[in-house]
Scaffold this active site. Structure first.
Site, PDB file in Angstrom:
ATOM      1  N   ASP A 207       0.833  -1.194   0.000  1.00  0.00           N
ATOM      2  CA  ASP A 207       0.000   0.000   0.000  1.00  0.00           C
ATOM      3  C   ASP A 207       0.875   1.255   0.000  1.00  0.00           C
ATOM      4  O   ASP A 207       1.841   1.360   0.751  1.00  0.00           O
ATOM      5  CB  ASP A 207      -0.905  -0.008   1.237  1.00  0.00           C
ATOM      6  CG  ASP A 207      -2.119   0.883   1.092  1.00  0.00           C
ATOM      7  OD1 ASP A 207      -1.925   2.086   0.862  1.00  0.00           O
ATOM      8  OD2 ASP A 207      -3.245   0.376   1.205  1.00  0.00           O
TER       9      ASP A 207
ATOM     10  N   SER B   4      -7.264   4.331  -1.183  1.00  0.00           N
ATOM     11  CA  SER B   4      -6.947   2.903  -1.271  1.00  0.00           C
ATOM     12  C   SER B   4      -8.153   2.037  -1.598  1.00  0.00           C
ATOM     13  O   SER B   4      -8.011   1.009  -2.269  1.00  0.00           O
ATOM     14  CB  SER B   4      -6.317   2.430   0.045  1.00  0.00           C
ATOM     15  OG  SER B   4      -5.074   3.040   0.258  1.00  0.00           O
TER      16      SER B   4
ATOM     17  N   ASP C 233      -9.745  -2.983   6.644  1.00  0.00           N
ATOM     18  CA  ASP C 233      -9.188  -1.803   5.996  1.00  0.00           C
ATOM     19  C   ASP C 233      -9.450  -1.846   4.488  1.00  0.00           C
ATOM     20  O   ASP C 233      -9.913  -2.842   3.945  1.00  0.00           O
ATOM     21  CB  ASP C 233      -7.693  -1.718   6.300  1.00  0.00           C
ATOM     22  CG  ASP C 233      -7.131  -0.312   6.147  1.00  0.00           C
ATOM     23  OD1 ASP C 233      -7.921   0.643   6.058  1.00  0.00           O
ATOM     24  OD2 ASP C 233      -5.895  -0.173   6.115  1.00  0.00           O
TER      25      ASP C 233
ATOM     26  N   THR D 205      -7.916  -2.106   1.495  1.00  0.00           N
ATOM     27  CA  THR D 205      -7.485  -3.121   0.524  1.00  0.00           C
ATOM     28  C   THR D 205      -8.084  -4.491   0.811  1.00  0.00           C
ATOM     29  O   THR D 205      -8.685  -5.098  -0.085  1.00  0.00           O
ATOM     30  CB  THR D 205      -5.949  -3.173   0.472  1.00  0.00           C
ATOM     31  OG1 THR D 205      -5.459  -1.895   0.074  1.00  0.00           O
ATOM     32  CG2 THR D 205      -5.471  -4.224  -0.499  1.00  0.00           C
TER      33      THR D 205
ATOM     34  N   ARG E  76     -15.619   2.922   3.247  1.00  0.00           N
ATOM     35  CA  ARG E  76     -14.589   2.018   3.745  1.00  0.00           C
ATOM     36  C   ARG E  76     -14.553   1.912   5.267  1.00  0.00           C
ATOM     37  O   ARG E  76     -13.926   0.999   5.800  1.00  0.00           O
ATOM     38  CB  ARG E  76     -13.228   2.474   3.230  1.00  0.00           C
ATOM     39  CG  ARG E  76     -12.876   3.886   3.637  1.00  0.00           C
ATOM     40  CD  ARG E  76     -11.583   4.377   3.018  1.00  0.00           C
ATOM     41  NE  ARG E  76     -10.412   3.793   3.666  1.00  0.00           N
ATOM     42  CZ  ARG E  76      -9.165   4.078   3.327  1.00  0.00           C
ATOM     43  NH1 ARG E  76      -8.917   4.937   2.349  1.00  0.00           N
ATOM     44  NH2 ARG E  76      -8.154   3.517   3.971  1.00  0.00           N
TER      45      ARG E  76
ATOM     46  N   GLN F 146      -4.899 -12.889  -1.914  1.00  0.00           N
ATOM     47  CA  GLN F 146      -4.425 -11.502  -1.901  1.00  0.00           C
ATOM     48  C   GLN F 146      -3.665 -11.259  -0.608  1.00  0.00           C
ATOM     49  O   GLN F 146      -4.124 -11.619   0.478  1.00  0.00           O
ATOM     50  CB  GLN F 146      -5.589 -10.514  -2.007  1.00  0.00           C
ATOM     51  CG  GLN F 146      -5.115  -9.057  -1.964  1.00  0.00           C
ATOM     52  CD  GLN F 146      -6.229  -8.056  -2.179  1.00  0.00           C
ATOM     53  OE1 GLN F 146      -6.675  -7.853  -3.304  1.00  0.00           O
ATOM     54  NE2 GLN F 146      -6.704  -7.432  -1.106  1.00  0.00           N
TER      55      GLN F 146
ATOM     56  N   GLU G 172      -1.418  -8.201   1.528  1.00  0.00           N
ATOM     57  CA  GLU G 172      -1.122  -6.769   1.588  1.00  0.00           C
ATOM     58  C   GLU G 172      -0.119  -6.446   2.687  1.00  0.00           C
ATOM     59  O   GLU G 172      -0.307  -6.809   3.844  1.00  0.00           O
ATOM     60  CB  GLU G 172      -2.393  -5.959   1.851  1.00  0.00           C
ATOM     61  CG  GLU G 172      -2.121  -4.459   1.866  1.00  0.00           C
ATOM     62  CD  GLU G 172      -3.191  -3.625   2.560  1.00  0.00           C
ATOM     63  OE1 GLU G 172      -3.307  -2.427   2.247  1.00  0.00           O
ATOM     64  OE2 GLU G 172      -3.893  -4.174   3.439  1.00  0.00           O
TER      65      GLU G 172
ATOM     66  N   ASP H   4       2.261   2.681   3.397  1.00  0.00           N
ATOM     67  CA  ASP H   4       1.350   3.815   3.277  1.00  0.00           C
ATOM     68  C   ASP H   4       1.180   4.552   4.600  1.00  0.00           C
ATOM     69  O   ASP H   4       1.289   5.780   4.665  1.00  0.00           O
ATOM     70  CB  ASP H   4      -0.011   3.310   2.798  1.00  0.00           C
ATOM     71  CG  ASP H   4      -1.101   4.358   2.880  1.00  0.00           C
ATOM     72  OD1 ASP H   4      -1.194   5.184   1.963  1.00  0.00           O
ATOM     73  OD2 ASP H   4      -1.862   4.347   3.873  1.00  0.00           O
ATOM     74  N   LYS H   5       0.924   3.813   5.660  1.00  0.00           N
ATOM     75  CA  LYS H   5       0.625   4.456   6.941  1.00  0.00           C
ATOM     76  C   LYS H   5       1.850   5.183   7.489  1.00  0.00           C
ATOM     77  O   LYS H   5       1.738   6.267   8.085  1.00  0.00           O
ATOM     78  CB  LYS H   5       0.092   3.406   7.915  1.00  0.00           C
ATOM     79  CG  LYS H   5      -1.190   2.736   7.396  1.00  0.00           C
ATOM     80  CD  LYS H   5      -1.699   1.668   8.315  1.00  0.00           C
ATOM     81  CE  LYS H   5      -2.760   0.809   7.637  1.00  0.00           C
ATOM     82  NZ  LYS H   5      -3.835   1.555   6.950  1.00  0.00           N
TER      83      LYS H   5
ATOM     84  N   HIS I  94       2.175   8.453   5.521  1.00  0.00           N
ATOM     85  CA  HIS I  94       1.280   9.484   6.064  1.00  0.00           C
ATOM     86  C   HIS I  94       1.914  10.170   7.275  1.00  0.00           C
ATOM     87  O   HIS I  94       1.721  11.367   7.497  1.00  0.00           O
ATOM     88  CB  HIS I  94      -0.060   8.867   6.472  1.00  0.00           C
ATOM     89  CG  HIS I  94      -0.986   8.597   5.325  1.00  0.00           C
ATOM     90  ND1 HIS I  94      -1.467   9.588   4.496  1.00  0.00           N
ATOM     91  CD2 HIS I  94      -1.532   7.439   4.881  1.00  0.00           C
ATOM     92  CE1 HIS I  94      -2.273   9.055   3.583  1.00  0.00           C
ATOM     93  NE2 HIS I  94      -2.328   7.747   3.796  1.00  0.00           N
TER      94      HIS I  94
ATOM     95  N   ASP J  94      -1.395   0.283  -4.703  1.00  0.00           N
ATOM     96  CA  ASP J  94      -2.667   0.949  -4.986  1.00  0.00           C
ATOM     97  C   ASP J  94      -2.493   2.397  -5.436  1.00  0.00           C
ATOM     98  O   ASP J  94      -3.262   2.905  -6.231  1.00  0.00           O
ATOM     99  CB  ASP J  94      -3.591   0.874  -3.776  1.00  0.00           C
ATOM    100  CG  ASP J  94      -2.914   1.306  -2.483  1.00  0.00           C
ATOM    101  OD1 ASP J  94      -1.710   1.625  -2.504  1.00  0.00           O
ATOM    102  OD2 ASP J  94      -3.594   1.325  -1.442  1.00  0.00           O
ATOM    103  N   HIS J  95      -1.466   3.065  -4.949  1.00  0.00           N
ATOM    104  CA  HIS J  95      -1.259   4.470  -5.304  1.00  0.00           C
ATOM    105  C   HIS J  95       0.143   4.889  -4.882  1.00  0.00           C
ATOM    106  O   HIS J  95       0.794   4.233  -4.069  1.00  0.00           O
ATOM    107  CB  HIS J  95      -2.294   5.371  -4.614  1.00  0.00           C
ATOM    108  CG  HIS J  95      -2.351   5.198  -3.119  1.00  0.00           C
ATOM    109  ND1 HIS J  95      -1.396   5.727  -2.277  1.00  0.00           N
ATOM    110  CD2 HIS J  95      -3.219   4.522  -2.320  1.00  0.00           C
ATOM    111  CE1 HIS J  95      -1.686   5.390  -1.021  1.00  0.00           C
ATOM    112  NE2 HIS J  95      -2.775   4.661  -1.020  1.00  0.00           N
TER     113      HIS J  95
ATOM    114  N   HIS K 209      -1.441  11.103  -0.374  1.00  0.00           N
ATOM    115  CA  HIS K 209      -1.166  10.317  -1.572  1.00  0.00           C
ATOM    116  C   HIS K 209      -0.784  11.241  -2.721  1.00  0.00           C
ATOM    117  O   HIS K 209      -1.098  12.431  -2.716  1.00  0.00           O
ATOM    118  CB  HIS K 209      -2.407   9.526  -1.994  1.00  0.00           C
ATOM    119  CG  HIS K 209      -2.920   8.602  -0.952  1.00  0.00           C
ATOM    120  ND1 HIS K 209      -4.143   7.962  -1.069  1.00  0.00           N
ATOM    121  CD2 HIS K 209      -2.409   8.183   0.229  1.00  0.00           C
ATOM    122  CE1 HIS K 209      -4.345   7.198  -0.017  1.00  0.00           C
ATOM    123  NE2 HIS K 209      -3.302   7.320   0.794  1.00  0.00           N
TER     124      HIS K 209
END
Length: 596
Positions: free
Chosen positions: A121, A172, A223, A225, A236, A402, A404, A409-410, A413, A452-453, A502
């Site tokens: 992520d 996400s 979460d 994803t 979400r 899947q 993750e 990501d976190k 941030h 994802d981004h 992001h």
């Protein structure tokens, strides 16, 4: 930093950044630019193609050749993606935003038995490059993703709920929904279209086809994803059945229809249980403690009002584990006795202690990252969860998994480079675990590795401060690297540490195995859904999945095999061995009697 301090300060500059770059090619020798290379490799690719060198050229590897003459032509998705119906509704469907539609690129028609999708992520090229620099050095190689033979690039935009036009910086959940459903949607949406209507996911298609399914994350399993793989929600944050305990973004009149007592599909936690994925591993036990608000028969399973989601899961046959040791004690899983691993109340703690950037971090002392004591041994590592999941999922009908790594990501941030590096390392180890498992098992498995981004962190110049916050880090080369964070509204720590955002660049897609070539070149995230579904023979358009509320309905998915192929052969081997021993004992006893 104020504008005048940037423009008038010789110690601050508008700079280049140090992320890896895309290279593309066409014609003889073009396959030699596929995968992870250095700019100097380009020199030899060109020289070898023109036979200019006096060195020995490596032999052609037939497994890495790409016949682009069979490739489908890309469509103009602008004509199908931004759809507004006559009544004002917005409803681009499966494949409408894909570069190659539902049939995909059609370069590679080889079928896979299994598919594993591994996600990091918030991990763009900048995050990949900085992690490589830190973990292995600038000219080192990541042992997981850098070894994948095929690479493409995917656009990640979501769509505006109001007008259906591109939202160039996705969140996400919209992003994950794109590759799990093949449908573009709005930020915050979980596997629903722009009208809020549920659309089938890869996991549901696989379940309908009799495959086993797994969902693994280092985040809360509700979460963005993991939920987009297993549930459908208007927002979400619709984690649990008690509305007042959820985030405000899933409260009020606009979201009442999500909850089962109001005729909806229910919370994300309830739907995760409903899917009955054979293996579900992650955090998020807190939301599973919420109490069910509506009871009865739902899809062949009994829900008891007033009991927690977790207690309902247990009564419905789930094997619930909360530690790594308990996970290791699981020997088999199927839809009648699925595994639900909840190893933390929220997201997993990060592997490395948090690093704090500063206004003058680029010119300050370099820091070294250190392991975090907050990550206990009771929480399993991602590569261990991944390998365990594959072992439990292995069966004759194949599986879809899947995985993750959520907290690159976190940490981004939070402007926490050490956090990013530790989580990225865990991600790359998970990729290695899949490749090792596939090699050892010999099973035809498509591995897709992406994100994802993109995110905020940039590699910037040593000894040059920026308008944002910077951290100076010692890399594996023993050299220093500066990481810049500059997308928060302020550099004040109470805003910037948690307020980084992001970004909207296209993302890397790596692949290996049957169907991997269909992810080469320029694609959209929705194309990933069809590369996967086509490799497994699944169909997003012609399916019989009922996505309406399932009160008083029978189960619509078949029961899966209780043991892995390996487990089955071990059992068969043990039975044969016992039989052989029994025959030997009988023969010896009979011989002794004759001799007596």
């Amino acid at each position: 930093m104020p504008a005048e301090e940037v423009t008038d300060n010789p110690d601050v500059s508008l700079q280049h950044s140090g992320a890896q770059l895309r290279i593309a090619a066409y014609g003889p020798g073009a396959e030699n630019v596929i995968g992870q290379t250095d700019q100097t490799d380009t020199h030899y690719t060109i020289a070898n193609a023109l036979e200019l060198g006096d060195w020995e050229v490596a032999e052609v590897n037939p497994d890495l050749q790409v016949d682009v003459t069979t490739a489908a032509e890309p469509v103009d998705a602008r004509e199908t993606c931004y759809l507004m119906n006559e009544d004002g509704s917005l409803a681009p469907g499966a494949g409408d935003c894909a570069q190659f539609g539902t049939k995909g690129q059609q370069i590679d028609d080889e079928q896979a038995k299994n598919v594993v999708i591994v996600i990091a992520d918030g991990t763009g090229d900048s995050e990949i490059t900085s992690a490589r620099n830190y973990l292995h050095g600038a000219n080192g190689r990541l042992e997981g993703i850098d070894e994948l033979p095929f690479m493409g690039m995917a656009t990640t935009f979501s769509l505006e709920a109001e007008n259906g036009l591109p939202d160039l910086v996705t969140d996400s959940s919209a992003s994950a929904s794109a590759w799990t459903t093949g449908v573009k949607t709005y930020d915050g949406a979980v596997a629903v279209d722009l009208n809020g209507e549920p659309v089938p996911t890869l996991a549901e298609l696989a379940r309908k086809d009799g495959m086993k399914v797994g969902n693994v994350s280092t985040a809360e399993i509700q979460d963005a994803t993991p939920s987009s793989f297993a549930a459908h929600a208007l927002d979400r944050k619709c984690y649990g059945p008690e509305e007042e305990k959820n985030d405000e973004s899933c409260q009020g009149e606009d979201f009442a229809s999500q909850y089962r007592e109001n005729g909806g599909l229910g919370s994300i936690s309830e739907q995760i249980v409903d899917l009955r994925a054979d293996v579900t591993l992650g955090g998020g036990s807190d939301a599973f403690d919420q109490l069910v608000q509506a009871g009865g028969n739902w899809g062949g399973n009994t829900w008891t009002e007033g009991d927690s989601v977790l207690d309902n899961a247990k009564s419905q046959g789930y094997q619930v584990v909360t530690t790594a040791d308990e996970l290791d004690g699981i020997s088999a899983a199927n839809t009648e006795e699925p595994v639900l691993g909840l190893f933390s109340e929220g997201n997993f703690p990060r592997n490395y202690e948090q690093s704090i950037p500063g206004i003058d971090g680029a010119t300050g002392e370099a820091i070294e990252c250190s392991p975090s004591p907050e990550r206990p041994d009771s929480i399993p590592a991602l590569d261990h969860m991944t390998t365990t999941a594959m072992d439990l999922l292995q069966n004759d009908e194949g599986f879809l998994l899947q995985v993750e790594a959520a907290s690159v990501d976190k940490a981004n941030h939070d402007a926490d480079f050490c956090g990013q590096a530790g989580e990225f390392e865990e991600y790359d180890q998970a990729v290695q675990a899949v490749r090792n498992w596939v090699e050892q098992s010999g099973e035809p498995t498509l591995l897709v590795v992406t994100t994802d981004h993109a995110h905020t962190s940039q590699i910037t110049t040593i000894d040059q401060n920026t308008s944002g916050l910077t951290s100076r880090i010692v890399t594996a080369d023993g050299d220093d690297m500066v990481i810049n964070y500059a997308t928060a509204a302020s550099n004040d720590h109470d805003v910037a540490l948690g307020g980084q955002n992001h970004t909207g660049t296209q993302m890397r897609v790596g692949a290996e195995g049957p169907g991997a070539r269909n992810l080469l070149g320029q694609i959209d995230q929705t194309d990933i859904a069809f590369a996967v579904s086509n490799s497994l023979g699944l169909d997003f358009v012609d399916h019989e999945i009922d996505l309406s509320p399932q009160w008083d309905s029978e189960a619509q998915y078949p029961v899966t095999d209780s043991g892995s192929t390996n487990t089955a052969w071990i059992i068969v081997g043990a039975v044969v061995l016992v039989g052989v021993v029994a025959i030997l004992v009988y023969t010896l006893n009979a011989r002794r009697k004759r001799e007596d």
